[in-house]
Design a protein around this motif. Structure first.
Motif, PDB file in Angstrom:
ATOM      1  N   ARG A 173       0.843  -1.188   0.000  1.00 20.42           N
ATOM      2  CA  ARG A 173       0.000   0.000   0.000  1.00 20.42           C
ATOM      3  C   ARG A 173       0.881   1.241   0.000  1.00 20.42           C
ATOM      4  O   ARG A 173       0.668   2.179  -0.768  1.00 20.42           O
ATOM      5  N   LEU A 174       1.897   1.222   0.835  1.00 19.26           N
ATOM      6  CA  LEU A 174       2.812   2.359   0.886  1.00 19.26           C
ATOM      7  C   LEU A 174       3.538   2.505  -0.446  1.00 19.26           C
ATOM      8  O   LEU A 174       3.758   3.615  -0.934  1.00 19.26           O
ATOM      9  N   GLN A 175       3.897   1.366  -1.027  1.00 18.08           N
ATOM     10  CA  GLN A 175       4.620   1.408  -2.293  1.00 18.08           C
ATOM     11  C   GLN A 175       3.748   1.989  -3.416  1.00 18.08           C
ATOM     12  O   GLN A 175       4.209   2.767  -4.245  1.00 18.08           O
ATOM     13  N   ILE A 176       2.478   1.610  -3.395  1.00 19.20           N
ATOM     14  CA  ILE A 176       1.568   2.134  -4.419  1.00 19.20           C
ATOM     15  C   ILE A 176       1.409   3.641  -4.253  1.00 19.20           C
ATOM     16  O   ILE A 176       1.448   4.403  -5.219  1.00 19.20           O
ATOM     17  N   LYS A 177       1.253   4.057  -3.014  1.00 25.33           N
ATOM     18  CA  LYS A 177       1.118   5.482  -2.725  1.00 25.33           C
ATOM     19  C   LYS A 177       2.370   6.231  -3.229  1.00 25.33           C
ATOM     20  O   LYS A 177       2.279   7.253  -3.902  1.00 25.33           O
ATOM     21  N   ASP A 178       3.502   5.655  -2.900  1.00 22.19           N
ATOM     22  CA  ASP A 178       4.772   6.252  -3.280  1.00 22.19           C
ATOM     23  C   ASP A 178       4.902   6.323  -4.803  1.00 22.19           C
ATOM     24  O   ASP A 178       5.315   7.335  -5.367  1.00 22.19           O
ATOM     25  N   MET A 179       4.502   5.228  -5.452  1.00 21.71           N
ATOM     26  CA  MET A 179       4.585   5.170  -6.905  1.00 21.71           C
ATOM     27  C   MET A 179       3.696   6.238  -7.531  1.00 21.71           C
ATOM     28  O   MET A 179       4.075   6.894  -8.498  1.00 21.71           O
ATOM     29  N   HIS A 180       2.527   6.423  -6.943  1.00 23.41           N
ATOM     30  CA  HIS A 180       1.616   7.423  -7.482  1.00 23.41           C
ATOM     31  C   HIS A 180       2.189   8.817  -7.313  1.00 23.41           C
ATOM     32  O   HIS A 180       2.105   9.650  -8.213  1.00 23.41           O
TER      33      HIS A 180
END
Ligand SMILES: Nc1ncnc2c1ncn2[C@@H]1O[C@H](COP(=O)(O)OP(=O)(O)OP(=O)(O)O)[C@@H](O)[C@H]1O
Ligand SMILES: [Mg+2]
Lengths: 358, 293
Positions: A173-180
């Motif tokens: 979830r954190l990675q997706i947020k970061d990617m966005h």
């Protein structure tokens, strides 16, 4: 990079309508989460945007172009599937560059994008493995990588984390947020997990059997749920919802207790929503709601007491301090924060807005 | 994989016994007999036989008509191994696209498999009989001097067609099952990745069907080498001349028509070796390229 416009989008299967007209303007770069219970039409809506399902009526625009009649490949989108849908006979590398090769990108460009995505998702050691030799989390990252390298106008994700364990889910979830944050790509994300919904979204669409009950920022949805359904769906533990009859500026609770509140309507039956975290302990204060504790869940920082309003079977959840001495069988008196009440119409389930200052 | 442990040693053998008995009596015993026969020579009246070592093999392998049968078999088997697969795969892919009446279409496709081999042969024989065949007439109208009774290429085409037709159902069934086992989401992912249907077929569907294709290749090869006897017997009887005489047909012809048991047995031993070698080869070299998802 693209703005997505949904204009009264409907879907009918065998004469049965499952999406009842959804309208939304998704800004370029916005992260929108579609959330709702199972079977409410989240995937269907996402798949219509992707072009995997026909649009029965209404229009979808991506980047200023109506895409109703376009094949998925002409929509310039990338999608991450719930089961990842990795090509099992190809290596991670082949999986990730499949779309780029079809697009006939120059070799150097392909290598560069692959390297960048592999680095970002920490996939470098696995590039020559087949998907079956990867763990669930690694597969998930490959699926993300395959979407990422395409550099599409919009990202579509259908419950991408639902097959992962709790710890990995948080990490991804954190990675997706970061990617966005890094790519700034318009993203549509389907989930039925409200934590994902609240933490990831710029804006939420809360769906209830094919209808968008509310579209708004996570805070708006939490603080001013537009319907009883949204109120019950967002927030954990769920909001307490009681049927009350209103008259003379007071609400009469089940069990007969009168609650004097400002801004009540003139009269009639209503559904009153009280979040467990908006109830404060008031001991035996005049007017407090008496709750008989049936069980207690300690989470460390907080504890949640589950009980009923004394003398009734109406359930009531109360948030207590983590070190609370309360125990099963205790009687608590609780008072709601007056500014944090939610009233819903019994007939329509929609929110009742008290006239300000009344 | 779950391992079942039997309490004692006898029970498993007891349970296996019926299958073992069938295998021993109907496979190993005749095979052993063939080996024995292949080293013997019977006198013209079939009353006594003498041991001749490998003489039968030597004679068979230097017999031009045997080499002819070998050549016929190679041509015939190549066609009959691959044609049904190609056609069945095409039909199975088409069947996937049908929305209404898919079940009916599939059922109809599977029916030919229920037709006995010899009957299938007769069917094709009648349809393409040069004098009264329903389908021979249009061929003649198209300017083709159709005559499988005289023209050896025509005869070959006819037996290949009949043998292929009979095998399509079986291949179709497996390809339909194979196609259904491919998750839809893979094709959706490919569509989003920009692949056209054709590209997705060749890069995703076809590779994922490889286990099925490999299995069918083995089955079709064995079918072409052995089970087509009935068709050849019914349609051409190996003729014209020896144009459609395959190895298995020659085994029958030399053994049971010409009553040369020694040669026939030697031929069946050679055929057995060929099939074993071919199957082993397929497993060794082709299966390794096959991806089992
Ligand atoms: N091909 C179809 N034919 C008929 N009805 C369908 C079809 N696909 C979906 N539906 C119906 O449409 C509704 C919405 O389905 P959808 O898959 O969008 O739900 P969802 O919100 O994604 O649920 P989940 O969280 O379980 O994935 C369901 O009631 C479902 O039964
Ligand atoms: Mg879904």
């Amino acid at each position: 990079m693209a703005r997505i416009l949904l204009n009264d989008v409907r879907k009918t299967y065998d004469r049965q309508e499952v999406i009842h007209g959804i309208t939304m303007d998704i800004a370029d770069g916005e992260f929108v989460v579609i959330v709702g219970p199972s079977g409410c039409g989240k995937s269907t809506l996402l798949r219509m945007v992707a072009g995997l399902e026909g649009i029965s009526s209404g229009t979808i625009e991506i980047g200023g172009k109506v895409v109703n009649a376009l094949e998925p490949r002409d929509r310039n989108i990338a999608m991450v599937f719930q089961n990842y849908a990795l090509y099992p006979h190809m290596t991670v590398r082949e999986n990730m560059v499949y779309g780029l090769k079809i697009a006939k990108l120059p070799r150097a460009e392909i290598d560069q994008r692959l390297a960048r995505a592999a680095k970002m998702l920490e996939l470098e050691p696995y590039l020559d493995r087949k998907p079956r030799a990867l763990s669930g989390g690694q597969r998930q990252r490959v699926a993300m990588g395959r979407a990422l390298v395409r550099e599409p106008a919009a990202f579509l994700l259908d419950e991408p984390l639902s097959n992962l364990d709790a710890k990995l889910r948080l990490q991804m979830r954190l990675q997706i947020k970061d990617m966005h944050l890094r790519t700034g790509q318009t993203t549509l994300y389907v989930t039925h997990d409200q934590v994902e919904a609240m933490t990831l979204a710029d804006r939420l669409i809360v769906m209830n059997s094919g209808i968008a009950d509310q579209i708004g920022t996570p805070l708006e949805v939490y603080e001013r749920p537009a319907s009883e359904f949204v109120a019950g769906f967002i927030g954990s533990p769920a909001m307490n919802i009681l049927t009350v009859s209103v008259g003379d500026g007071a609400a009469i609770l089940p069990g007969g207790r009168r609650l004097s509140l400002p801004g009540l309507p003139a009269g009639g039956q209503f559904r009153l929503g009280l979040r467990p975290e908006d109830l404060r302990l008031a001991g035996a204060t005049e007017g407090a709601i008496p709750v008989e504790l049936r069980s207690l869940e300690r989470l460390g920082a907080d504890a949640f007491g589950y009980g009923v309003i004394e003398g009734t079977d109406v359930p009531m959840t109360v948030r207590l301090p983590g070190n609370s001495a309360a125990k099963r069988g205790d009687r608590l008196g609780v008072l709601p924060h007056e500014s944090r009440l939610h009233l819903f119409s019994v007939e329509t389930g929609r929110r009742f807005e008290p006239a300000r200052g009344a | 994989m779950q391992r079942t442990v039997f309490p004692h040693k006898v029970l498993p053998w007891l349970l296996l016994a019926p299958q073992l008995a069938v295998t021993l009596i109907f496979f190993y015993w005749p095979a052993g007999q063939a080996f024995r026969q292949s080293t013997l020579r019977e006198d013209p009246f079939g009353l006594s036989s003498t041991f001749v070592g490998l003489a039968n093999f030597r004679r068979v392998l230097s017999d031009p008509s045997y080499l002819n049968a070998l050549q016929v078999t190679v041509v015939f088997s190549l066609f009959v191994a691959f044609l049904p697969m190609v056609i069945a795969l095409f039909l199975a892919v088409q069947a996937e696209k049908i929305v209404r009446g898919r079940g009916v279409y599939r059922t109809l496709m599977i029916w030919p498999y229920a037709v006995a081999t010899a009957i299938a042969g007769m069917l094709w024989l009648f349809m393409f009989n040069p004098s009264f065949g329903t389908l021979a007439w249009p061929l003649r109208q198209m300017g083709i001097n159709w005559n499988p009774l005289l023209n050896s290429s025509h005869a070959m085409i006819l037996v290949v067609a009949a043998a292929t037709w009979k095998q399509i159902s079986y291949n179709f069934l497996f390809f339909v099952a194979g196609l259904q086992a491919i998750p839809r989401s893979l094709l959706e992912a490919a569509a989003i990745d920009g692949a056209s249907r054709r590209h997705a077929f060749w890069t995703i569907v076809f590779p994922l069907l490889a286990p099925t294709t490999f299995f069918l290749l083995v089955v079709n090869t064995v079918y072409a080498l052995f089970d087509t006897f009935g068709i050849i017997h019914a349609v051409t009887g190996g003729g014209p001349g020896k144009a459609t005489e395959t190895l298995v047909y020659k085994v029958y012809n030399d053994g049971f028509v010409n009553l040369n048991m020694g040669d026939s047995a030697a031929q069946s031993v050679i055929l057995m070796v060929i099939v074993i070698a071919l199957t082993a080869f397929q497993f060794r070299y082709i299966e390794r390229r096959v991806h089992y998802g």
